[in-house]
Design a protein around this motif. Structure first.
Motif, PDB file in Angstrom:
ATOM      1  N   ILE A 159      55.166   9.976 -15.514  1.00  0.00           N
ATOM      2  CA  ILE A 159      54.282  10.315 -14.394  1.00  0.00           C
ATOM      3  C   ILE A 159      52.851  10.513 -14.888  1.00  0.00           C
ATOM      4  O   ILE A 159      51.887  10.180 -14.189  1.00  0.00           O
ATOM      5  CB  ILE A 159      54.799  11.562 -13.645  1.00  0.00           C
ATOM      6  CG1 ILE A 159      56.243  11.365 -13.184  1.00  0.00           C
ATOM      7  CG2 ILE A 159      53.934  11.844 -12.428  1.00  0.00           C
ATOM      8  CD1 ILE A 159      56.854  12.574 -12.510  1.00  0.00           C
ATOM      9  N   ILE A 160      52.688  11.052 -16.091  1.00  0.00           N
ATOM     10  CA  ILE A 160      51.353  11.152 -16.682  1.00  0.00           C
ATOM     11  C   ILE A 160      50.747   9.757 -16.828  1.00  0.00           C
ATOM     12  O   ILE A 160      49.576   9.525 -16.494  1.00  0.00           O
ATOM     13  CB  ILE A 160      51.419  11.865 -18.048  1.00  0.00           C
ATOM     14  CG1 ILE A 160      51.734  13.357 -17.869  1.00  0.00           C
ATOM     15  CG2 ILE A 160      50.102  11.695 -18.814  1.00  0.00           C
ATOM     16  CD1 ILE A 160      52.012  14.094 -19.167  1.00  0.00           C
ATOM     17  N   GLU A 161      51.542   8.825 -17.301  1.00  0.00           N
ATOM     18  CA  GLU A 161      51.057   7.457 -17.474  1.00  0.00           C
ATOM     19  C   GLU A 161      50.731   6.802 -16.134  1.00  0.00           C
ATOM     20  O   GLU A 161      49.816   5.976 -16.040  1.00  0.00           O
ATOM     21  CB  GLU A 161      52.092   6.634 -18.242  1.00  0.00           C
ATOM     22  CG  GLU A 161      52.250   7.084 -19.699  1.00  0.00           C
ATOM     23  CD  GLU A 161      53.397   6.392 -20.413  1.00  0.00           C
ATOM     24  OE1 GLU A 161      54.192   5.708 -19.731  1.00  0.00           O
ATOM     25  OE2 GLU A 161      53.497   6.541 -21.647  1.00  0.00           O
ATOM     26  N   ALA A 162      51.461   7.185 -15.087  1.00  0.00           N
ATOM     27  CA  ALA A 162      51.239   6.596 -13.762  1.00  0.00           C
ATOM     28  C   ALA A 162      49.877   6.966 -13.178  1.00  0.00           C
ATOM     29  O   ALA A 162      49.384   6.273 -12.286  1.00  0.00           O
ATOM     30  CB  ALA A 162      52.354   7.013 -12.810  1.00  0.00           C
ATOM     31  N   ILE A 163      49.264   8.050 -13.667  1.00  0.00           N
ATOM     32  CA  ILE A 163      47.927   8.421 -13.169  1.00  0.00           C
ATOM     33  C   ILE A 163      46.833   7.987 -14.135  1.00  0.00           C
ATOM     34  O   ILE A 163      45.691   8.442 -14.049  1.00  0.00           O
ATOM     35  CB  ILE A 163      47.825   9.940 -12.881  1.00  0.00           C
ATOM     36  CG1 ILE A 163      48.032  10.774 -14.137  1.00  0.00           C
ATOM     37  CG2 ILE A 163      48.810  10.347 -11.783  1.00  0.00           C
ATOM     38  CD1 ILE A 163      47.699  12.251 -13.958  1.00  0.00           C
ATOM     39  N   GLY A 164      47.188   7.108 -15.057  1.00  0.00           N
ATOM     40  CA  GLY A 164      46.189   6.512 -15.929  1.00  0.00           C
ATOM     41  C   GLY A 164      45.922   7.246 -17.222  1.00  0.00           C
ATOM     42  O   GLY A 164      44.937   6.947 -17.910  1.00  0.00           O
ATOM     43  N   ALA A 223      53.252  12.570  -5.606  1.00  0.00           N
ATOM     44  CA  ALA A 223      52.144  12.809  -4.673  1.00  0.00           C
ATOM     45  C   ALA A 223      51.236  13.929  -5.175  1.00  0.00           C
ATOM     46  O   ALA A 223      50.004  13.840  -5.087  1.00  0.00           O
ATOM     47  CB  ALA A 223      52.688  13.142  -3.283  1.00  0.00           C
ATOM     48  N   ASP A 224      51.835  14.977  -5.704  1.00  0.00           N
ATOM     49  CA  ASP A 224      51.030  16.066  -6.261  1.00  0.00           C
ATOM     50  C   ASP A 224      50.281  15.606  -7.515  1.00  0.00           C
ATOM     51  O   ASP A 224      49.100  15.928  -7.709  1.00  0.00           O
ATOM     52  CB  ASP A 224      51.915  17.266  -6.594  1.00  0.00           C
ATOM     53  CG  ASP A 224      52.415  18.007  -5.355  1.00  0.00           C
ATOM     54  OD1 ASP A 224      51.836  17.787  -4.273  1.00  0.00           O
ATOM     55  OD2 ASP A 224      53.377  18.784  -5.479  1.00  0.00           O
ATOM     56  N   PHE A 225      50.960  14.858  -8.368  1.00  0.00           N
ATOM     57  CA  PHE A 225      50.339  14.349  -9.591  1.00  0.00           C
ATOM     58  C   PHE A 225      49.129  13.478  -9.282  1.00  0.00           C
ATOM     59  O   PHE A 225      48.147  13.473 -10.036  1.00  0.00           O
ATOM     60  CB  PHE A 225      51.355  13.539 -10.401  1.00  0.00           C
ATOM     61  CG  PHE A 225      51.830  14.209 -11.650  1.00  0.00           C
ATOM     62  CD1 PHE A 225      51.273  13.917 -12.884  1.00  0.00           C
ATOM     63  CD2 PHE A 225      52.845  15.146 -11.593  1.00  0.00           C
ATOM     64  CE1 PHE A 225      51.714  14.541 -14.028  1.00  0.00           C
ATOM     65  CE2 PHE A 225      53.300  15.777 -12.743  1.00  0.00           C
ATOM     66  CZ  PHE A 225      52.734  15.473 -13.967  1.00  0.00           C
ATOM     67  N   ALA A 226      49.202  12.740  -8.182  1.00  0.00           N
ATOM     68  CA  ALA A 226      48.127  11.804  -7.844  1.00  0.00           C
ATOM     69  C   ALA A 226      46.792  12.512  -7.620  1.00  0.00           C
ATOM     70  O   ALA A 226      45.730  11.883  -7.686  1.00  0.00           O
ATOM     71  CB  ALA A 226      48.511  10.997  -6.605  1.00  0.00           C
ATOM     72  N   ARG A 227      46.808  13.810  -7.371  1.00  0.00           N
ATOM     73  CA  ARG A 227      45.580  14.569  -7.150  1.00  0.00           C
ATOM     74  C   ARG A 227      44.913  14.993  -8.460  1.00  0.00           C
ATOM     75  O   ARG A 227      43.757  15.430  -8.463  1.00  0.00           O
ATOM     76  CB  ARG A 227      45.872  15.808  -6.306  1.00  0.00           C
ATOM     77  CG  ARG A 227      46.384  15.500  -4.902  1.00  0.00           C
ATOM     78  CD  ARG A 227      46.314  16.742  -4.021  1.00  0.00           C
ATOM     79  NE  ARG A 227      44.952  17.237  -3.949  1.00  0.00           N
ATOM     80  CZ  ARG A 227      44.616  18.540  -4.064  1.00  0.00           C
ATOM     81  NH1 ARG A 227      45.547  19.448  -4.261  1.00  0.00           N
ATOM     82  NH2 ARG A 227      43.354  18.907  -3.980  1.00  0.00           N
ATOM     83  N   LEU A 228      45.620  14.872  -9.569  1.00  0.00           N
ATOM     84  CA  LEU A 228      45.094  15.401 -10.826  1.00  0.00           C
ATOM     85  C   LEU A 228      43.798  14.737 -11.298  1.00  0.00           C
ATOM     86  O   LEU A 228      42.881  15.454 -11.735  1.00  0.00           O
ATOM     87  CB  LEU A 228      46.168  15.313 -11.922  1.00  0.00           C
ATOM     88  CG  LEU A 228      47.227  16.415 -11.868  1.00  0.00           C
ATOM     89  CD1 LEU A 228      48.352  16.121 -12.836  1.00  0.00           C
ATOM     90  CD2 LEU A 228      46.607  17.774 -12.171  1.00  0.00           C
ATOM     91  N   PRO A 229      43.657  13.416 -11.247  1.00  0.00           N
ATOM     92  CA  PRO A 229      42.369  12.847 -11.697  1.00  0.00           C
ATOM     93  C   PRO A 229      41.178  13.425 -10.951  1.00  0.00           C
ATOM     94  O   PRO A 229      40.122  13.681 -11.557  1.00  0.00           O
ATOM     95  CB  PRO A 229      42.551  11.345 -11.408  1.00  0.00           C
ATOM     96  CG  PRO A 229      44.020  11.123 -11.522  1.00  0.00           C
ATOM     97  CD  PRO A 229      44.632  12.357 -10.916  1.00  0.00           C
ATOM     98  N   ASP A 230      41.318  13.643  -9.662  1.00  0.00           N
ATOM     99  CA  ASP A 230      40.228  14.223  -8.885  1.00  0.00           C
ATOM    100  C   ASP A 230      39.966  15.667  -9.302  1.00  0.00           C
ATOM    101  O   ASP A 230      38.822  16.097  -9.437  1.00  0.00           O
ATOM    102  CB  ASP A 230      40.559  14.163  -7.393  1.00  0.00           C
ATOM    103  CG  ASP A 230      39.512  14.865  -6.537  1.00  0.00           C
ATOM    104  OD1 ASP A 230      38.355  14.424  -6.552  1.00  0.00           O
ATOM    105  OD2 ASP A 230      39.850  15.865  -5.867  1.00  0.00           O
ATOM    106  N   LEU A 231      41.023  16.418  -9.533  1.00  0.00           N
ATOM    107  CA  LEU A 231      40.863  17.825  -9.920  1.00  0.00           C
ATOM    108  C   LEU A 231      40.197  17.951 -11.286  1.00  0.00           C
ATOM    109  O   LEU A 231      39.373  18.854 -11.508  1.00  0.00           O
ATOM    110  CB  LEU A 231      42.224  18.524  -9.937  1.00  0.00           C
ATOM    111  CG  LEU A 231      42.928  18.680  -8.592  1.00  0.00           C
ATOM    112  CD1 LEU A 231      44.283  19.337  -8.779  1.00  0.00           C
ATOM    113  CD2 LEU A 231      42.081  19.486  -7.619  1.00  0.00           C
TER     114      LEU A 231
END
Length: 245
Positions: free
Chosen positions: A90-95, A199-207
């Motif tokens: 999941i970490i890899e999925a957000i780049g 879905a929650d993980f997807a917010r991490l780059p913005d945060l």
């Protein structure tokens, strides 16, 4: 919110508010300070080794779980079992790569039977976590599961209520965004929970890229449906129900 613990003389005091020139060397010094730790009874209860933490000492994103499990106890690295492998994906999925972040636990030794850490174990160990937080100085700290979330937030609300909602807190002397998430083990045993976690993980780059905000103004997290919360109690007992929720 600082982790409420005693301050034993043997522990390094936490005073830094910015990253040191060489956080990697500073973390290595903390690991040396821990030694073959006997500060609580976990060293007499079957732990194989200390699981200190792993990752980028300059990370903007840090993950904190509860305690090592059986695989972690053997390999000496946090989140390397099935739940850890999912966390990496999941970490890899957000780049990002696992090497881009830092991963640690509240306590550094495995409690027998994966039970919750006891107060005296937390008191002995959490000063080291606080020092890790202080030296790494991440922008965002992700708490994985119920136990780590309650401890680091200083609030009694469970993970099912607060997952995916950032909170501005002070940890290790630094102001950070605390971002509670379900433990990845939940996604291994619960239908559709992976969708909530992703879905929650997807917010991490913005945060990571913005200033902390008041949680009262944050967007509502993705709701975990009844289907998502259906589970196999026998299977999930291996990782601990209270840890996940």
């Amino acid at each position: 919110v600082r982790i409420s613990t005693p301050s034993p003389a043997a522990l390094m005091p936490v005073t830094t508010s910015v990253r040191p020139t060489d956080p990697d060397a500073a973390l290595a010094s903390i690991r040396t300070t821990i030694g073959d730790c006997t500060r609580c009874k976990l060293h007499t209860l079957g732990r194989k080794q200390i699981v200190f933490g792993v990752g980028n000492p300059n990370a903007d994103l840090m993950f904190v779980g509860e305690a090592p499990g059986a695989d972690e106890d053997v390999q000496g690295e946090p989140f390397v079992g099935r739940a850890g492998q999912l966390l990496t994906k999941i970490i890899e999925a957000i780049g990002l790569q696992r090497s881009d972040v830092y991963i640690a636990n509240v306590v550094k030794c495995r409690p027998p039977g994966n039970r919750d850490p006891r107060p005296e174990e937390i008191a002995a160990c959490s000063p080291f976590l606080e020092t890790q937080l202080d030296l790494i100085a991440p922008r965002v700290v992700v708490t994985l599961g119920n136990f780590a979330t309650k401890l680091l937030s200083g609030k009694p609300l469970g993970i099912t209520r607060v997952h995916g909602v950032e909170q501005e807190v002070v940890l290790g002397g630094n102001r950070v965004l605390l971002f509670p998430l379900f433990h990845p083990a939940a996604a291994l045993y619960m239908p559709r929970m992976l969708e909530v976690l992703e879905a929650d993980f997807a917010r991490l780059p913005d945060l990571i890229g913005r200033t902390p905000v008041d949680p009262a103004t944050a967007a509502a997290p993705a709701a975990a449906s009844d289907d998502a919360l259906s589970f196999d109690k026998t299977a999930i007992s291996a990782v601990g129900f209270r840890t996940l929720f």
